[in-house]
Design a protein around this motif. Structure first.
Motif, PDB file in Angstrom:
ATOM      1  N   ASN A 157       0.881  -0.959   0.022  1.00 15.62           N
ATOM      2  CA  ASN A 157      -0.047  -0.002  -0.003  1.00 15.62           C
ATOM      3  C   ASN A 157       0.914   1.094  -0.031  1.00 15.62           C
ATOM      4  N   ASP A 158       0.567   2.288  -0.782  1.00 11.32           N
ATOM      5  CA  ASP A 158       1.247   3.496  -0.937  1.00 11.32           C
ATOM      6  C   ASP A 158       0.697   4.373   0.020  1.00 11.32           C
ATOM      7  N   LYS A 159       1.117   5.750   0.061  1.00  6.10           N
ATOM      8  CA  LYS A 159       0.812   6.722   0.917  1.00  6.10           C
ATOM      9  C   LYS A 159      -0.489   7.049   0.593  1.00  6.10           C
ATOM     10  N   SER A 160      -0.990   6.955  -0.510  1.00  9.17           N
ATOM     11  CA  SER A 160      -2.541   7.365  -0.745  1.00  9.17           C
ATOM     12  C   SER A 160      -3.341   6.178  -0.325  1.00  9.17           C
ATOM     13  N   ASP A 161      -2.901   4.927   0.193  1.00 10.56           N
ATOM     14  CA  ASP A 161      -3.541   3.767   0.523  1.00 10.56           C
ATOM     15  C   ASP A 161      -4.052   3.028  -0.551  1.00 10.56           C
ATOM     16  N   SER A 162      -3.400   3.055  -1.952  1.00 14.63           N
ATOM     17  CA  SER A 162      -3.868   2.442  -3.045  1.00 14.63           C
ATOM     18  C   SER A 162      -3.095   1.189  -3.207  1.00 14.63           C
ATOM     19  N   LEU A 163      -3.823   0.082  -3.606  1.00 17.99           N
ATOM     20  CA  LEU A 163      -3.174  -1.380  -3.518  1.00 17.99           C
ATOM     21  C   LEU A 163      -2.341  -1.440  -4.787  1.00 17.99           C
ATOM     22  N   GLN A 164      -1.262  -1.834  -4.648  1.00 16.19           N
ATOM     23  CA  GLN A 164      -0.219  -1.946  -5.436  1.00 16.19           C
ATOM     24  C   GLN A 164       0.280  -3.569  -5.482  1.00 16.19           C
ATOM     25  N   TYR A 165       0.574  -3.918  -6.655  1.00 14.52           N
ATOM     26  CA  TYR A 165       1.151  -5.436  -6.520  1.00 14.52           C
ATOM     27  C   TYR A 165       2.370  -5.500  -7.344  1.00 14.52           C
ATOM     28  N   SER A 166       3.074  -6.472  -7.153  1.00 16.92           N
ATOM     29  CA  SER A 166       4.522  -6.753  -7.914  1.00 16.92           C
ATOM     30  C   SER A 166       4.414  -8.314  -7.942  1.00 16.92           C
ATOM     31  N   ILE A 167       5.048  -8.751  -9.201  1.00 17.87           N
ATOM     32  CA  ILE A 167       5.350 -10.154  -9.360  1.00 17.87           C
ATOM     33  C   ILE A 167       6.724 -10.541  -9.789  1.00 17.87           C
ATOM     34  N   VAL A 168       7.139 -11.583  -8.948  1.00 19.95           N
ATOM     35  CA  VAL A 168       8.545 -12.174  -9.205  1.00 19.95           C
ATOM     36  C   VAL A 168       8.741 -13.535  -9.527  1.00 19.95           C
ATOM     37  N   THR A 169       9.296 -13.835 -10.646  1.00 22.27           N
ATOM     38  CA  THR A 169       9.583 -15.241 -10.938  1.00 22.27           C
ATOM     39  C   THR A 169      10.787 -15.403 -11.891  1.00 22.27           C
ATOM     40  N   LYS A 170      11.271 -16.465 -12.026  1.00 23.26           N
ATOM     41  CA  LYS A 170      12.406 -16.705 -12.794  1.00 23.26           C
ATOM     42  C   LYS A 170      11.843 -16.542 -14.412  1.00 23.26           C
ATOM     43  N   TYR A 171      12.721 -15.914 -15.142  1.00 23.34           N
ATOM     44  CA  TYR A 171      12.576 -15.680 -16.483  1.00 23.34           C
ATOM     45  C   TYR A 171      13.020 -16.895 -17.314  1.00 23.34           C
ATOM     46  N   HIS A 172      12.106 -17.182 -18.328  1.00 22.40           N
ATOM     47  CA  HIS A 172      12.510 -18.280 -19.464  1.00 22.40           C
ATOM     48  C   HIS A 172      11.893 -17.748 -20.712  1.00 22.40           C
ATOM     49  N   LYS A 173      12.054 -18.295 -21.685  1.00 24.84           N
ATOM     50  CA  LYS A 173      11.826 -17.727 -23.226  1.00 24.84           C
ATOM     51  C   LYS A 173      10.286 -17.858 -23.303  1.00 24.84           C
ATOM     52  N   ASN A 174       9.837 -18.779 -22.667  1.00 26.66           N
ATOM     53  CA  ASN A 174       8.155 -19.035 -22.911  1.00 26.66           C
ATOM     54  C   ASN A 174       7.427 -18.471 -21.630  1.00 26.66           C
ATOM     55  N   LEU A 175       7.973 -17.673 -20.792  1.00 26.55           N
ATOM     56  CA  LEU A 175       7.122 -17.043 -19.678  1.00 26.55           C
ATOM     57  C   LEU A 175       5.958 -16.622 -20.097  1.00 26.55           C
ATOM     58  N   VAL A 176       5.724 -15.602 -21.207  1.00 24.37           N
ATOM     59  CA  VAL A 176       4.564 -14.973 -21.290  1.00 24.37           C
ATOM     60  C   VAL A 176       4.094 -15.051 -22.911  1.00 24.37           C
TER      61      VAL A 176
END
Length: 808
Positions: A89-108
């Protein structure tokens, strides 16, 4: 898409050089992240969420819908291994998300994305892709071979500069289980979860510092276990149990079944516990009272807005002596005296914030329980249920959840559906229209251990009791697409129980546990031909799946990985299911591949077996090759429309039938020690080891089916099912081929009417099994899949679902 179905996106990636290389995903957790979700099986998690009854009810809440909408852009991620979703949550109380994973060529995958816009933002020493999908903006990049994405540009920029080196968080993170479908790491002071308890006086913020919880999400239950840890022993409520030993919880034995639930806390030494509570509340020593000296458990029973406080005494006489000044009888109910109590504030003064109730002006004694309340009716209800043996402990739904809890705990809360929804609504910050009526009892338990506490939790849908000879549905789970073939059981070599394999129309192969959890999903090139077999390729007790598609032979291990040198590719089409032979039961497997007229024999190294000399049949082979062993001799059989081949293991003719007929496409079976199949005009053909041939007119139509064991023959023609010469006339319909199962020294014969969507099951005397037919849309697989004695069977339900039934 559902709450945990996080998948991703679209980007043009570039790598950035750093002085310090980060290899752990937790090093990328944003500094202000307060809830981290971790999964190593995103497909299994998606399915679990989609099929879990509780989460689907929760999905009707406004908060769920809001979060679901915010994560709508994250729908195309295909990670290999662990993935983190971090909420901040930032100072404006807005929900923020982050994604973390190992990269591979067929990830997306970026194919067919509507309403998608992207641009590349080049910064000093970095390149970031800004993407917009359905009005949701997010940013993505690659850092040290780690894919990082966030809804916040500020968090994205910080990811290049900041390495999360929170040692305490890393310790907590490392306690999570890699094999669970979901783990949750949570800082208690967060904007998402405010409370886990009924009473507002017990806030999560002051309860502990960190939670690390693993979740097993099944169709009708969510099981939680993990730990909670506080770094400051004086400021965290969990540490009031420090230097105490958890005792057995018994409050359920006096809690009425019609109550809303209870809270129980225990200790082995009241003085130690009293000192800890005073330290937490930062108060002076509480005036001594003898009332609690021989008490090892204190509970609060909830009944709407009323409360009852229960003391569980290990010395009833001593505790009664402490109440000698409180013996003014105000009422008698069922021969139990009810007394007035002049010091109701003693409970909140002593045990706040665990007890904030201070109106307990009456009490009674029921065996070893001292019960205090303000409501006379509540005391009478407690007495009546205790005497009638209708307490919570007597209820099947409580016994069901109790099996997942420890008998001893420092703190235990059990709640009914109404209170569960109240707690959820406090955290969801809305009062959405969803009901939890079938969740009769849910529990949360803490067991203090040195400087942390074990956590157990369960939210479970109460099931109707399965009566003897009944058929009960164990689970009904949906897949990502329609089923291509019928589900079947395979063996889990680790547990010696059964699991389920099935393929969908996108040629994805699923392995599903006998609890309904998708363990993995694997893309295949083509549809599986026939039944999937299992082999022990390394001769070490570990089983692999082996099967053919039209252009491949696959050998897949327990984790869904290909076993080298497979898959083996073929330029010509494979036309029959793969046949797997183990002649001498020494795990020296032979894989027989049929391609129109030809058969090829391979070993488990994927090489042609040179000793097999058969080259080609005269016409197209129309049945799967079979292996039989009689009197120490091997017989390999297959047939064309006008010839039955009976070979030895080298491919040479061992038996030559003395007559020629027009064969059907039914397989060859060994029945009464004779090679048995049928002709096109419905005759049974039997050939002995000398080639002598006998035919019998069974009055079968051109469209018929055959299955046999060594002594049982079953045929189906039109709507007539014959088992050992006994014929059953079924309703007219579209029937699957009959299937024989031999389990627990008993023959079962199944057939499914696809038109009426009914599964029929008969015994060897052609008598229907009780409570059949049941709903289903495919042939079944029947076996004992777990540790109990009941048989289970799996079938196709709706076009995209599988159903597991249990025969009670």
């Amino acid at each position: 898409m559902r709450f945990f179905c996080f998948a991703l996106f679209i980007a043009v990636f570039s790598c950035t050089k750093h002085k310090t290389t980060r290899t752990k995903l937790n090093q990328f957790i944003p500094e202000n992240a307060s809830v981290i979700l971790k999964t190593s099986n995103i497909e299994g998690l998606k399915s679990a969420v989609q099929n879990n009854d509780f989460i689907q009810k929760l999905s009707k809440s406004n908060s769920y819908k809001t979060l679901e909408s915010k994560l709508d852009a994250l729908s195309l991620l295909q990670p290999k291994g662990e993935l983190l979703v971090c909420f901040s949550n930032d100072k404006s109380d807005s929900l923020q998300y982050s994604i973390v994973t190992k990269y591979h060529k067929n990830l997306v995958k970026t194919d067919s994305l509507p309403n998608y816009i992207e641009e590349t933002i080049t910064q000093k020493n970095s390149s970031i892709t800004k993407s917009k999908l359905n009005n949701n903006t997010f940013y993505s990049t690659i850092i040290d071979s780690i894919f990082f994405a966030s809804s916040s540009k500020k968090i994205m920029d910080a990811a290049f500069l900041h390495i999360n080196e929170n040692a305490e968080l890393e310790k907590i993170y490392n306690t999570t289980d890699q094999n669970k479908s979901l783990s949750v790491i949570m800082i208690s002071d967060n904007a998402f979860v405010k409370s886990l308890f009924i009473e507002d006086s017990i806030s999560l913020k002051n309860f502990s510092n960190y939670f690390a919880l693993d979740a097993d999400i099944n169709q009708d239950e969510i099981l939680i276990n993990g730990i909670t840890k506080a770094t400051d022993s004086s400021d965290s409520l969990i540490h009031v149990f420090k230097h105490t030993v958890p005792q057995e919880n018994e409050i359920q034995n006096i809690t009425p079944s019609n109550s809303d639930g209870f809270l129980s806390f225990t200790f082995d030494n009241f003085k130690t516990f009293e000192t800890n509570v005073s330290k937490f509340n930062k108060t002076d020593s509480i005036p001594s009272t003898e009332l609690f000296d021989y008490v090892t458990e204190i509970g609060v029973i909830y009944e709407d807005k009323n409360r009852a406080i229960v003391l569980n005494s290990i010395d009833v006489i001593a505790t009664k002596d402490a109440l000698l000044s409180e013996l003014n009888v105000t009422d008698t109910y069922r021969q139990i005296e009810i007394f007035s109590f002049s010091k109701p504030q003693v409970f909140s003064n002593t045990f706040h914030p665990l007890i904030s109730f201070n109106n307990a002006t009456k009490y009674c004694v029921v065996d070893n329980f001292f019960v205090f309340a303000d409501s006379l009716e509540m005391l009478q209800n407690i007495i009546a249920n205790y005497q009638n043996k209708t307490t919570l402990s007597q209820q099947s739904y409580f016994k069901s959840i109790k099996a997942n809890l420890s008998d001893q705990s420092s703190l235990l809360m059990v709640v009914n559906p109404s209170i569960l929804k109240t707690i959820l609504d406090k955290n969801l910050q809305d009062n959405s229209n969803y009901t939890l009526n079938k969740y009769k009892a849910s529990a949360l338990q803490f067991i203090y251990d040195t400087n942390f506490a074990h956590v157990n939790g369960i939210i479970k849908k109460a099931k109707t009791r399965g009566y003897q000879n009944s058929i009960s549905e164990v689970f009904n789970i949906k897949l990502n697409a329609d089923l291509l073939n019928q589900p079947q059981f395979v063996t889990n070599h680790r547990t010696n129980q059964k699991e389920i394999v099935v393929q969908d129309v996108n040629n994805q192969l699923y392995l599903i546990s006998n609890k309904g959890k998708i363990l993995w999903k694997k893309q295949l090139q083509g549809a599986v031909l026939g039944k999937i077999e299992q082999i022990d390729i390394y001769k070490n007790g570990r089983l692999q799946l082996v099967f053919a598609t039209p252009k491949r032979i696959y050998v897949i291990d327990r984790n869904g990985n290909d076993v080298a040198p497979f898959p083996k590719k073929f330029s010509d089409q494979i036309t029959q299911p793969l046949s797997v032979f183990d002649y001498d039961k020494k795990k020296k497997y032979r894989l027989l591949v049929t391609q129109n007229k030809k058969v090829f024999m391979y070993d488990v190294s994927g090489k042609i077996v040179k000793g097999f000399t058969f080259k080609s049949a005269s016409k197209t082979i129309n049945s799967q090759p079979q292996h039989f062993r009689m009197s120490g001799k091997d017989y390999l059989t297959f047939k064309t429309e006008d010839r039955l081949y009976i070979l030895d293991r080298t491919g040479k003719t061992r038996v030559k039938p003395k007559t020629s007929v027009n064969f059907s496409n039914q397989n060859v079976f060994l029945y009464n020690n004779k090679f048995t199949t049928t002709t096109n005009n419905g005759h049974l053909v039997s050939i002995d080891t000398r080639g002598n041939t006998a035919t019998q007119n069974l009055n079968l139509s051109d469209h018929h089916h055959l299955d046999t064991t060594s002594k049982t023959l079953v045929t189906l023609t039109d709507n007539k099912l014959t088992i050992k010469s006994r014929t059953i006339e079924l309703d007219f319909g579209n029937y699957t081929p009959p299937k024989i199962f031999y389990l627990n020294d008993k023959i079962y014969v199944s057939v499914t009417d696809l038109q009426a969507q009914k599964i029929h099951l008969y015994d060897s005397q052609a008598k229907p099994i009780a409570n059949f037919p049941v709903y289903g849309n495919s042939q079944i697989s029947l076996d004992n899949i777990d540790k109990d004695r009941n048989l289970e069977f799996v079938t196709k339900g709706d076009s995209d679902a599988i159903i597991l039934y249990q025969m009670n």
